[in-house]
Write a protein that holds these residues in place. Sequence first.
Motif, PDB file in Angstrom:
ATOM      1  N   ARG A 274       0.839  -1.192   0.000  1.00 42.07           N
ATOM      2  CA  ARG A 274       0.000   0.000   0.000  1.00 42.07           C
ATOM      3  C   ARG A 274       0.878   1.248   0.000  1.00 42.07           C
ATOM      4  O   ARG A 274       1.885   1.309   0.711  1.00 42.07           O
ATOM      5  CB  ARG A 274      -0.919   0.009   1.214  1.00 42.07           C
ATOM      6  N   PRO A 276       2.404   4.839   0.726  1.00 38.90           N
ATOM      7  CA  PRO A 276       2.418   5.781   1.849  1.00 38.90           C
ATOM      8  C   PRO A 276       1.696   7.090   1.499  1.00 38.90           C
ATOM      9  O   PRO A 276       1.259   7.812   2.396  1.00 38.90           O
ATOM     10  CB  PRO A 276       3.913   6.023   2.106  1.00 38.90           C
ATOM     11  N   HIS A 278      -1.222   7.249  -0.009  1.00 45.38           N
ATOM     12  CA  HIS A 278      -2.616   7.020   0.361  1.00 45.38           C
ATOM     13  C   HIS A 278      -2.786   7.004   1.875  1.00 45.38           C
ATOM     14  O   HIS A 278      -3.820   7.456   2.394  1.00 45.38           O
ATOM     15  CB  HIS A 278      -3.119   5.726  -0.278  1.00 45.38           C
ATOM     16  N   ASP A 279      -1.773   6.502   2.568  1.00 47.44           N
ATOM     17  CA  ASP A 279      -1.836   6.577   4.038  1.00 47.44           C
ATOM     18  C   ASP A 279      -1.845   8.042   4.493  1.00 47.44           C
ATOM     19  O   ASP A 279      -2.599   8.412   5.402  1.00 47.44           O
ATOM     20  CB  ASP A 279      -0.634   5.853   4.652  1.00 47.44           C
TER      21      ASP A 279
END
Length: 283
Positions: A274, A276, A278-279
């Motif tokens: 995933r 970072p 989008h985090d």
Amino acid sequence: MAKTFHLPSPAKLNRLLHITRRRADGYHELQTLFQLVDTGDTISFTPRDDRRIVLNEGIDDVAYEDNLVVRAARLLQATTENSRGVNLSIEKRLPLGGGLGGGSSNAATTLLGLNHLWQLNAGTDQLSALGLQLGADVPVFIKGHSAWAEGVGEKLTNVTLETPWFVILHPGVSVSTAAVFQDPELTRNTPPITMARALQGGAPTWRNDCEAVVKKRYPPVAAALDWLNCFAPSQLTGTGACVFAAFETHEVAKQIARDASQHWPTWVAKGLNRSPLHDALGG
């Protein structure tokens, strides 16, 4: 005073890259596994009250008009008829022509960051379609997940890959993607495989069809690969110039990187599934 916010622009590695055919329009059909990693650039955004797109800190040797960050901002502004502007700056860590997706990632971070800043509420499919106009690798960074890709790299299916520690070396040359794809010796007829078969094969059997051509055209790449292969199976990412190898532990990767750094710019990066980015955006 307008508030500045900062977003990561992560790198990617091509764990596998097969070229299956050359199309009539000159583009190449390929199959690849994109894996995101936890190193990359940083892009800063400061809102403006006018429509201007200002790049305060860009990239040496890349003209303002050619910078993918500027092109992405202008494309989004024009498509959405947005009347607001932005001050942008890039803290650049990824090398140009390195095969790490730096420019494409910068474009994706810009599109997602401005979608947030300008409160446009565009979905990832819409942003990915815009990103594809800027480069074939942009959509994977907008989607924000490691992926199996086909077509020219835009047909994406999320996958979950192992997440080892990578040692990444930059051999000190900038590889021309166009020159690699135009080389008559480039493999263009690798038989297509299914995603399931690709994932079943796994490292270290994965390969990059561009590697032989890049090694021949750029001897420093061949030298870096030879050195890194002494420690673990190594390969080229994208069309290069960076090469990488996977290691199970951070400590081993750091030790190899210390030795490598005596000869080349070197990174130790953790594999991710995933993004970072989008985090950071909470998406």
